[in-house]
Design a protein around this motif. Structure first.
Motif, PDB file in Angstrom:
ATOM      1  N   SER A  44       0.968  -1.273  -0.198  1.00  0.00           N
ATOM      2  CA  SER A  44      -0.055   0.403   0.001  1.00  0.00           C
ATOM      3  C   SER A  44       1.059   1.220   0.122  1.00  0.00           C
ATOM      4  N   PHE A  45       2.154   1.340   0.415  1.00  0.00           N
ATOM      5  CA  PHE A  45       2.589   2.577   0.800  1.00  0.00           C
ATOM      6  C   PHE A  45       4.001   1.976   0.935  1.00  0.00           C
ATOM      7  N   GLY A  46       4.378   1.350   0.067  1.00  0.00           N
ATOM      8  CA  GLY A  46       5.228   1.238  -1.165  1.00  0.00           C
ATOM      9  C   GLY A  46       7.154   1.159   0.290  1.00  0.00           C
ATOM     10  N   PHE A  47       7.105   1.062   0.828  1.00  0.00           N
ATOM     11  CA  PHE A  47       7.863   0.297   2.589  1.00  0.00           C
ATOM     12  C   PHE A  47       7.425   0.725   3.750  1.00  0.00           C
ATOM     13  N   LEU A  48       8.051   0.023   4.921  1.00  0.00           N
ATOM     14  CA  LEU A  48       7.759  -0.028   6.185  1.00  0.00           C
ATOM     15  C   LEU A  48       8.348   1.134   6.558  1.00  0.00           C
ATOM     16  N   ASP A  49       8.122   1.793   7.156  1.00  0.00           N
ATOM     17  CA  ASP A  49       8.791   3.148   8.606  1.00  0.00           C
ATOM     18  C   ASP A  49       8.086   2.806   9.581  1.00  0.00           C
ATOM     19  N   ASP A  50       8.771   3.905  10.828  1.00  0.00           N
ATOM     20  CA  ASP A  50       8.508   3.282  12.051  1.00  0.00           C
ATOM     21  C   ASP A  50       7.200   3.766  12.809  1.00  0.00           C
ATOM     22  N   ASP A  51       6.393   4.204  11.756  1.00  0.00           N
ATOM     23  CA  ASP A  51       5.175   4.390  12.657  1.00  0.00           C
ATOM     24  C   ASP A  51       4.271   3.224  11.830  1.00  0.00           C
ATOM     25  N   SER A  52       4.669   2.449  10.526  1.00  0.00           N
ATOM     26  CA  SER A  52       3.449   1.870  10.473  1.00  0.00           C
ATOM     27  C   SER A  52       3.936   0.035  11.323  1.00  0.00           C
ATOM     28  N   LEU A  53       4.963   0.264  11.474  1.00  0.00           N
ATOM     29  CA  LEU A  53       6.043  -1.199  12.411  1.00  0.00           C
ATOM     30  C   LEU A  53       5.239  -0.859  13.298  1.00  0.00           C
ATOM     31  N   ARG A  54       4.511   0.585  14.231  1.00  0.00           N
ATOM     32  CA  ARG A  54       4.534   0.921  15.815  1.00  0.00           C
ATOM     33  C   ARG A  54       2.862   0.208  16.072  1.00  0.00           C
ATOM     34  N   TYR A  55       2.413   0.794  14.346  1.00  0.00           N
ATOM     35  CA  TYR A  55       1.148   0.130  14.819  1.00  0.00           C
ATOM     36  C   TYR A  55       0.498  -0.917  14.941  1.00  0.00           C
ATOM     37  N   VAL A  56       1.113  -1.862  13.659  1.00  0.00           N
ATOM     38  CA  VAL A  56       0.639  -2.248  13.139  1.00  0.00           C
ATOM     39  C   VAL A  56       1.021  -3.692  14.648  1.00  0.00           C
ATOM     40  N   ALA A  57       2.615  -3.189  15.185  1.00  0.00           N
ATOM     41  CA  ALA A  57       2.842  -4.378  16.680  1.00  0.00           C
ATOM     42  C   ALA A  57       1.253  -3.949  17.655  1.00  0.00           C
ATOM     43  N   LEU A  79      12.627  -1.390   4.430  1.00  0.00           N
ATOM     44  CA  LEU A  79      12.307  -0.253   4.988  1.00  0.00           C
ATOM     45  C   LEU A  79      13.409   1.372   4.725  1.00  0.00           C
ATOM     46  N   LYS A  80      12.387   2.051   4.519  1.00  0.00           N
ATOM     47  CA  LYS A  80      13.966   3.478   3.939  1.00  0.00           C
ATOM     48  C   LYS A  80      14.656   4.093   4.684  1.00  0.00           C
ATOM     49  N   PRO A  81      15.976   3.980   4.144  1.00  0.00           N
ATOM     50  CA  PRO A  81      16.565   3.288   2.755  1.00  0.00           C
ATOM     51  C   PRO A  81      17.058   1.909   3.089  1.00  0.00           C
ATOM     52  N   ALA A  82      16.967   0.834   2.452  1.00  0.00           N
ATOM     53  CA  ALA A  82      17.371  -0.630   3.190  1.00  0.00           C
ATOM     54  C   ALA A  82      18.796  -0.394   2.273  1.00  0.00           C
ATOM     55  N   GLY A  83      19.432  -1.065   2.578  1.00  0.00           N
ATOM     56  CA  GLY A  83      20.935  -1.973   2.621  1.00  0.00           C
ATOM     57  C   GLY A  83      20.798  -3.055   2.575  1.00  0.00           C
ATOM     58  N   GLN A  84      21.843  -3.897   2.293  1.00  0.00           N
ATOM     59  CA  GLN A  84      21.770  -5.155   2.589  1.00  0.00           C
ATOM     60  C   GLN A  84      21.847  -6.067   3.138  1.00  0.00           C
ATOM     61  N   HIS A  85      22.178  -4.984   4.708  1.00  0.00           N
ATOM     62  CA  HIS A  85      22.145  -5.215   6.408  1.00  0.00           C
ATOM     63  C   HIS A  85      21.344  -4.309   6.774  1.00  0.00           C
ATOM     64  N   THR A  86      21.167  -4.392   7.978  1.00  0.00           N
ATOM     65  CA  THR A  86      20.576  -3.474   8.482  1.00  0.00           C
ATOM     66  C   THR A  86      21.191  -3.882   9.499  1.00  0.00           C
ATOM     67  N   CYS A  87      20.876  -2.372  10.875  1.00  0.00           N
ATOM     68  CA  CYS A  87      20.769  -2.017  12.592  1.00  0.00           C
ATOM     69  C   CYS A  87      19.908  -1.071  12.603  1.00  0.00           C
ATOM     70  N   VAL A  88      19.386  -1.901  13.233  1.00  0.00           N
ATOM     71  CA  VAL A  88      18.411  -1.118  14.065  1.00  0.00           C
ATOM     72  C   VAL A  88      19.228  -0.462  15.634  1.00  0.00           C
ATOM     73  N   VAL A  89      19.144   0.640  15.894  1.00  0.00           N
ATOM     74  CA  VAL A  89      19.478   1.108  17.347  1.00  0.00           C
ATOM     75  C   VAL A  89      18.039   1.126  18.168  1.00  0.00           C
ATOM     76  N   CYS A  90      18.633   1.398  19.259  1.00  0.00           N
ATOM     77  CA  CYS A  90      16.996   2.129  20.277  1.00  0.00           C
ATOM     78  C   CYS A  90      17.832   3.012  20.560  1.00  0.00           C
ATOM     79  N   LEU A  91      17.016   3.942  20.641  1.00  0.00           N
ATOM     80  CA  LEU A  91      17.283   5.236  21.481  1.00  0.00           C
ATOM     81  C   LEU A  91      15.867   5.469  22.095  1.00  0.00           C
ATOM     82  N   GLY A  92      15.108   5.044  22.314  1.00  0.00           N
ATOM     83  CA  GLY A  92      14.279   4.504  24.438  1.00  0.00           C
ATOM     84  C   GLY A  92      15.062   5.222  24.945  1.00  0.00           C
ATOM     85  N   THR A  93      13.996   5.974  26.213  1.00  0.00           N
ATOM     86  CA  THR A  93      14.421   6.752  27.260  1.00  0.00           C
ATOM     87  C   THR A  93      15.569   4.768  28.553  1.00  0.00           C
ATOM     88  N   ALA A  94      15.053   4.103  28.453  1.00  0.00           N
ATOM     89  CA  ALA A  94      16.251   2.910  28.852  1.00  0.00           C
ATOM     90  C   ALA A  94      16.855   2.658  28.173  1.00  0.00           C
TER      91      ALA A  94
END
Ligand code: FES
Length: 172
Positions: A44-57, A79-94
Motif C-alpha cells: 500500500s505504501f511502498g515501504f515500512l517505517d517506524d510509525d507503521s511498524l509501531r501501529y502494526v505491533a 524499510l527506507k532506506p534499505a541496504g543489504q544489511h540493517t542495524c536498528v539502534v534503539c533510542l528509547g529512554t531505557a
C-alpha cells in the motif's frame, strides 16, 4: 481482544490504512497475520517505517522487537532506506540511559553515515527506533533481524563486522 485492537488509530487518516486494517481483521488481529499485514503495508505504501511498524505491533499485540525483527530480516520488506544489511539502534529512554547514544555515534563514525542512511556501497542501513519493547534488555540493537540485548560497543562492532563478512542470507 480483537475488538480493542480494531479501535486503534492508524498513524494517519490515509485511506490506505483501511486496507491494512482489513488484512488484520481477516486474521482476527492475531500475530499469525504479522507477515501478511506487513506485506499489505508495503504494497500500500511502498515501504515500512517506524510509525507503521509501531501501529502494526500495537494492533496485533506483538512485541515491537519481533515486528522490527521480521521487517528487517526478510528481503521482501523494505524499510527506507534499505541496504543489504540493517542495524536498528534503539533510542528509547531505557536504552538512552544505558548509553546507547555513544554506541550509535561509534557506528556512525565507523561507517561514515548518520542514522537513517545507507552506506554508499549499499551494504548497511543504519536506523533508529524509539523503543523496541525490550527495555529490560537495554541497551538494545537489532542486527539483520537479530535482537542483541545489553549490547556494548565492542559486541556491536563485532556483529557489524560479521554482517560485512557474511553472504546475504536474507530470504526473498
Ligand atoms: S527503550 Fe530500548 S527497548 Fe525500550
Amino acid at each position: 481482544m480483537s475488538q480493542r485492537n480494531e479501535k486503534l488509530e492508524p498513524p494517519s487518516d490515509d485511506k490506505r490504512w483501511r486496507i491494512v486494517q482489513a488484512t488484520m481483521q481477516r486474521n482476527g488481529f492475531e500475530r499469525d497475520g504479522l507477515i501478511e499485514t506487513l506485506h499489505t503495508v508495503q504494497e500500500s505504501f511502498g515501504f515500512l517505517d517506524d510509525d507503521s511498524l509501531r501501529y502494526v505491533a500495537a494492533s496485533l499485540n506483538a512485541p515491537l522487537s519481533q515486528v522490527f525483527g521480521v521487517s528487517t530480516f526478510y528481503h521482501l520488506f523494505s524499510l527506507k532506506p534499505a541496504g543489504q544489511h540493517t542495524c536498528v539502534v534503539c533510542l528509547g529512554t531505557a536504552c538512552y540511559i544505558k548509553g546507547i547514544p555513544l554506541l550509535l555515534k561509534e557506528i556512525e563514525n565507523r561507517y561514515g553515515i548518520k542514522a537513517g542512511q545507507t552506506t554508499p556501497d549499499g551494504n548497511l542501513s543504519l536506523m533508529t527506533a524509539r523503543c523496541l519493547g525490550s527495555c529490560g534488555l537495554a541497551p538494545v540493537a537489532v542486527f539483520d533481524g537479530e535482537i542483541a540485548g545489553k549490547v556494548n560497543i565492542q559486541e556491536a562492532m563485532a556483529r557489524l563486522q560479521a554482517l560485512e563478512e557474511k553472504e546475504d542470507v536474507r530470504q526473498a
